[in-house]
Each structure stands twice: as C-alpha cells, then as structure tokens.
Write a protein that holds these residues in place. Structure first.
Motif, mmCIF file in Angstrom:
data_model
loop_
_atom_site.group_PDB
_atom_site.id
_atom_site.type_symbol
_atom_site.label_atom_id
_atom_site.label_comp_id
_atom_site.label_asym_id
_atom_site.label_seq_id
_atom_site.Cartn_x
_atom_site.Cartn_y
_atom_site.Cartn_z
ATOM 1 N N TRP A 71 0.725 -1.362 0.187
ATOM 2 C CA TRP A 71 0.106 -0.152 -0.148
ATOM 3 C C TRP A 71 0.967 1.239 0.163
ATOM 4 C CZ3 TRP A 71 -3.895 -1.044 4.583
ATOM 5 C CH2 TRP A 71 -4.780 -2.264 4.200
ATOM 6 N N CYS A 72 0.409 2.384 -0.512
ATOM 7 C CA CYS A 72 1.075 3.598 -0.238
ATOM 8 C C CYS A 72 0.059 4.876 0.307
ATOM 9 C CB CYS A 72 1.997 3.828 -1.516
ATOM 10 S SG CYS A 72 0.738 4.682 -3.027
ATOM 11 N N GLY A 73 0.661 5.871 0.605
ATOM 12 C CA GLY A 73 -0.145 6.970 0.971
ATOM 13 C C GLY A 73 0.394 8.281 1.072
ATOM 14 N N ASP A 74 -0.323 9.183 0.966
ATOM 15 C CA ASP A 74 0.217 10.597 1.497
ATOM 16 C C ASP A 74 -1.014 11.763 1.854
ATOM 17 O OD1 ASP A 74 1.943 12.769 1.372
ATOM 18 O OD2 ASP A 74 2.612 12.555 -0.661
ATOM 19 N N PHE A 75 -0.891 13.034 1.693
ATOM 20 C CA PHE A 75 -1.657 13.789 2.299
ATOM 21 C C PHE A 75 -1.953 14.918 1.171
ATOM 22 C CE2 PHE A 75 0.241 12.939 6.268
ATOM 23 C CZ PHE A 75 -0.938 12.240 7.060
ATOM 24 N N LYS A 76 -3.104 15.551 1.065
ATOM 25 C CA LYS A 76 -3.457 16.419 0.141
ATOM 26 C C LYS A 76 -4.263 17.559 0.694
ATOM 27 C CE LYS A 76 -4.400 18.343 -3.905
ATOM 28 N NZ LYS A 76 -3.296 19.076 -4.596
ATOM 29 N N GLU A 77 -3.965 18.995 0.439
ATOM 30 C CA GLU A 77 -4.893 20.082 1.019
ATOM 31 C C GLU A 77 -5.872 20.348 0.027
ATOM 32 O OE1 GLU A 77 -4.463 24.609 2.391
ATOM 33 O OE2 GLU A 77 -2.905 23.577 2.003
ATOM 34 N N LEU B 155 -6.875 15.796 3.211
ATOM 35 C CA LEU B 155 -7.016 14.268 2.850
ATOM 36 C C LEU B 155 -5.960 13.441 3.001
ATOM 37 C CD1 LEU B 155 -8.892 12.412 1.164
ATOM 38 C CD2 LEU B 155 -7.710 13.319 -0.712
ATOM 39 N N ALA B 156 -5.856 12.369 3.741
ATOM 40 C CA ALA B 156 -4.959 11.318 3.691
ATOM 41 C C ALA B 156 -5.403 10.070 3.038
ATOM 42 C CB ALA B 156 -4.722 10.737 5.219
ATOM 43 N N THR B 157 -4.533 9.369 2.233
ATOM 44 C CA THR B 157 -5.031 8.266 1.470
ATOM 45 C C THR B 157 -4.282 6.977 1.805
ATOM 46 O OG1 THR B 157 -3.290 8.747 -0.421
ATOM 47 C CG2 THR B 157 -5.652 9.870 -0.374
ATOM 48 N N VAL B 158 -4.965 5.794 1.314
ATOM 49 C CA VAL B 158 -4.215 4.594 1.299
ATOM 50 C C VAL B 158 -4.659 3.926 -0.311
ATOM 51 C CG1 VAL B 158 -3.852 2.424 2.446
ATOM 52 C CG2 VAL B 158 -4.375 4.418 3.641
ATOM 53 N N GLU B 159 -3.611 3.543 -0.923
ATOM 54 C CA GLU B 159 -3.833 2.918 -2.219
ATOM 55 C C GLU B 159 -3.242 1.533 -2.288
ATOM 56 O OE1 GLU B 159 -2.560 3.977 -7.021
ATOM 57 O OE2 GLU B 159 -2.346 5.420 -5.150
ATOM 58 N N THR C 171 -10.567 12.495 5.980
ATOM 59 C CA THR C 171 -10.080 13.964 6.045
ATOM 60 C C THR C 171 -10.358 14.657 7.356
ATOM 61 O OG1 THR C 171 -12.814 14.222 5.427
ATOM 62 C CG2 THR C 171 -11.389 13.766 3.545
ATOM 63 N N SER C 172 -9.718 15.792 7.285
ATOM 64 C CA SER C 172 -9.764 16.592 8.834
ATOM 65 C C SER C 172 -9.742 18.081 8.226
ATOM 66 C CB SER C 172 -8.549 16.317 9.469
ATOM 67 O OG SER C 172 -8.493 17.014 10.321
ATOM 68 N N ASN C 173 -10.325 19.077 9.173
ATOM 69 C CA ASN C 173 -10.196 20.253 9.146
ATOM 70 C C ASN C 173 -8.819 20.828 9.393
ATOM 71 O OD1 ASN C 173 -12.917 20.327 7.950
ATOM 72 N ND2 ASN C 173 -13.806 21.005 9.781
ATOM 73 N N ASP C 174 -8.026 20.147 10.241
ATOM 74 C CA ASP C 174 -7.111 20.662 11.229
ATOM 75 C C ASP C 174 -5.990 19.941 9.968
ATOM 76 O OD1 ASP C 174 -8.447 21.699 13.085
ATOM 77 O OD2 ASP C 174 -8.435 19.619 13.821
ATOM 78 N N LEU D 200 -4.801 11.657 11.630
ATOM 79 C CA LEU D 200 -5.380 11.524 10.202
ATOM 80 C C LEU D 200 -4.770 10.340 9.556
ATOM 81 C CD1 LEU D 200 -7.349 12.941 8.261
ATOM 82 C CD2 LEU D 200 -5.603 14.298 7.429
ATOM 83 N N ALA D 201 -3.316 10.176 9.339
ATOM 84 C CA ALA D 201 -2.748 9.096 8.751
ATOM 85 C C ALA D 201 -3.278 7.731 9.488
ATOM 86 C CB ALA D 201 -1.341 9.439 8.987
ATOM 87 N N LYS D 202 -3.688 7.636 10.825
ATOM 88 C CA LYS D 202 -3.988 6.542 11.376
ATOM 89 C C LYS D 202 -5.578 6.195 10.905
ATOM 90 C CE LYS D 202 -3.847 6.104 15.934
ATOM 91 N NZ LYS D 202 -3.818 6.560 17.266
ATOM 92 N N ALA D 203 -6.375 7.405 10.621
ATOM 93 C CA ALA D 203 -7.607 7.083 10.308
ATOM 94 C C ALA D 203 -7.893 6.424 8.847
ATOM 95 C CB ALA D 203 -8.566 8.488 10.363
ATOM 96 N N ALA D 204 -7.062 6.961 8.126
ATOM 97 C CA ALA D 204 -6.942 6.430 6.736
ATOM 98 C C ALA D 204 -6.630 5.040 6.679
ATOM 99 C CB ALA D 204 -6.014 7.102 5.948
#
Length: 301
Positions: A134-140, A150-154, A166-169, A175-179
């Motif tokens: 899997w891989c992931g990253d963040f996006k505003e 936005l945090a992703t897992v692909e 997603t988060s407002n902060d 956020l990474a854990k939630a994804a």
C-alpha cells in the motif's frame, strides 16, 4: 482549400453570426472557391471522419473531459471500436479536446529527531497480489470555508483507493491512522504483512502511527520527504484528483468538498476510471478479474 476549412467558414455563420464573405476575406479565400467546396457531396472518408469524431467526443465527455488520447482510445476499444493511436490524436486535435495534468505541492515535513523506517520498495511499485503493498500521502483541498486535508491509502496491486480520511486541521498522525483504519475496514481485516509506503513526513514517522501499524501487523516503509519519485503512485493519484475534480470545482463548504471527493473516489475512480498501470481497466474490475474473493466496496470519508 480543404473540406475542413469550408466547414469552418460555414460554422462561423451558424455558431457566431459571421457572414461567409467576411470569414472568406479574413482567411484569404475566394467566396467562389468556398461555395464550390461547400456544395460538394460528402465523401465516404468525410463520413468516417465525422463518425470517428463523434465517438472520440463521446468517450472524452464520458470522462468529464479528463481523458487524454491514450485513455480515450482505451475506452473506445472497450466499447468495441477499433481505432489507431494517431487517429484518436488527430480527432482530438481537430475538436480541440485536451486534458493536461496539474502538479501538486507536498504537505509533509520531516522530523529530524524521529527514527524513520527504511525504504522497503526502492521505487518498485509493482505487486504480485492484493494487500501486498500500500502507499499513501496527504493533500490539501481548498474551500471558501477553509481547507480540508485528505489522507489516502492505495493498494498498489490494483491501484484501488482502499481508504482515506479527511480533517479540517493540519495533517497529523491521527489523520494518517484514520486513513489506515478505513483501508483495513474496506479489506475486511486480515491484512497483516502488508507494506505501507509513505514519505518521511513527521506524521508517518511518529510513534502514534508506528504503534497503530504494529497493532495491525503493517510493515512501514518510507522514501525521501519531498521526492515525488519515491512515492510516485501517491503523487499520481493526487495529480489525477486535482486535474479531474479539484480544479473543476469551487466549494463553498468543507462538507461539500468531502462529499464530492468521496463520490468521485468510489463512484468514478475505483469503479470506472481506466488506469494505465493495470492495463486500462478500472481498479475494482481489475480486482474482480484477478482476485478469487475481492472485498466488496464500502464508503469511507
């Protein structure tokens, strides 16, 4: 003078109210030559070209104007229409159909004091089975109300977006854990041994994220911070998301952005968008064709 130019001159009057004589004068064409070409019967070649243009436009519109010529051609072939690469390119050029990707700016920054995992992939983003890498990253994502992060897992096997959050902060380890947790839920658990690859951002090298991965049996892998090639699939996904959705919207609220991103990922990207890395088929279709018991799709935000 070509039939295409005659058609262009004729269209100026139909579409823009420009008289034939005015258009001919602007293009340096004798009106008599224009009328000679205009009144000629349509040839079989012209009919074939018109039919091709209509099919190319249909495939392009089906992607909401986001496909370039390789995916337009792939979509036509899936629809049973055999067409060459040069024919599609020429048709798109004639019709002014063009889709260009955008670049993104990273959100992660390295914590020099944190112990980062080693790079287990070495830029090898291929996988031989589901839930292997899997891989992931963040996006505003910007809205009038403020940013959404936005945090992703692909999954690199099928390039399916198996989880995101997603988060407002500003992006945090939480956020990474939630994804990651949504990805595990999508897969129905039983993912112990999967490698999760990211950059060396502080969110991914934190003890909180490390503990979550240990609990789930996930092996962490990190490339260099800010190096797009070390996490190319994640970068590619965000480029696609930006070009095909974010740059085409002006959201008033964060809730609107979250809802549209969720629908885009699950209803378009995972189910219908043709992916070049898996032979120009959608991720879920690829999983169904290559995996004995692919997990059902679930919605997460």
């Amino acid at each position: 003078m070509t039939a295409d130019m005659a058609g262009f001159i004729d269209a100026q009057r139909t579409d823009h109210g420009v008289a034939h004589a005015v258009a001919c004068r602007a293009l340096g064409v004798a009106p008599s030559t224009f009328y000679k070409h205009l009144n000629r019967p349509v040839t079989a070649q012209q009919l074939r070209r018109q039919a091709t243009d209509a099919e190319v436009k249909r495939a392009f519109d089906k992607s909401q104007g986001t496909y370039g010529s390789p995916r337009v051609r792939a979509q036509l072939r899936r629809d049973g229409i055999a067409v060459s690469k040069t024919t599609v390119e020429a048709s798109m050029a004639r019709q002014g159909l063009c889709a260009r990707p955008k670049k993104k700016k990273g959100l992660t920054s390295q914590n020099p004091g944190a112990a980062a995992p080693s790079d287990l992939l070495g830029r090898d983003f291929s996988a031989t089975e589901i839930n292997q890498k899997w891989c992931g990253d963040f996006k505003e994502v910007k809205t009038a109300e403020g940013p959404v992060f936005l945090a992703t897992v692909e999954d690199l096997w099928s390039r399916r977006m198996v989880g995101f959050a997603t988060s407002n902060d500003y992006p945090t380890a939480e956020l990474a854990k939630a994804a990651i947790n949504t990805a595990v839920a999508t897969r129905g658990g039983g993912i112990a041994g999967v490698i999760f690859h990211s950059d060396k951002g502080s969110q991914y090298t934190s003890e909180a994220f490390a503990a979550a991965c240990r609990r789930l049996g996930i092996a962490r892998s990190t490339g260099r911070t800010g190096n797009a090639l070390d996490n190319a699939p994640a970068e590619s996904f965000f480029s696609t998301l930006t070009h095909e959705l974010i740059d085409r919207r002006a959201w008033t609220t964060r809730a609107q952005a979250r809802q549209e991103i969720t629908l885009w990922v699950h209803s378009w990207y995972n189910q219908h968008r043709l992916h070049s890395a898996i032979g120009m088929v959608p991720p879920i279709e690829y999983e169904q064709a290559t995996t004995p018991n692919p997990q059902k799709q679930t919605l997460h935000d």
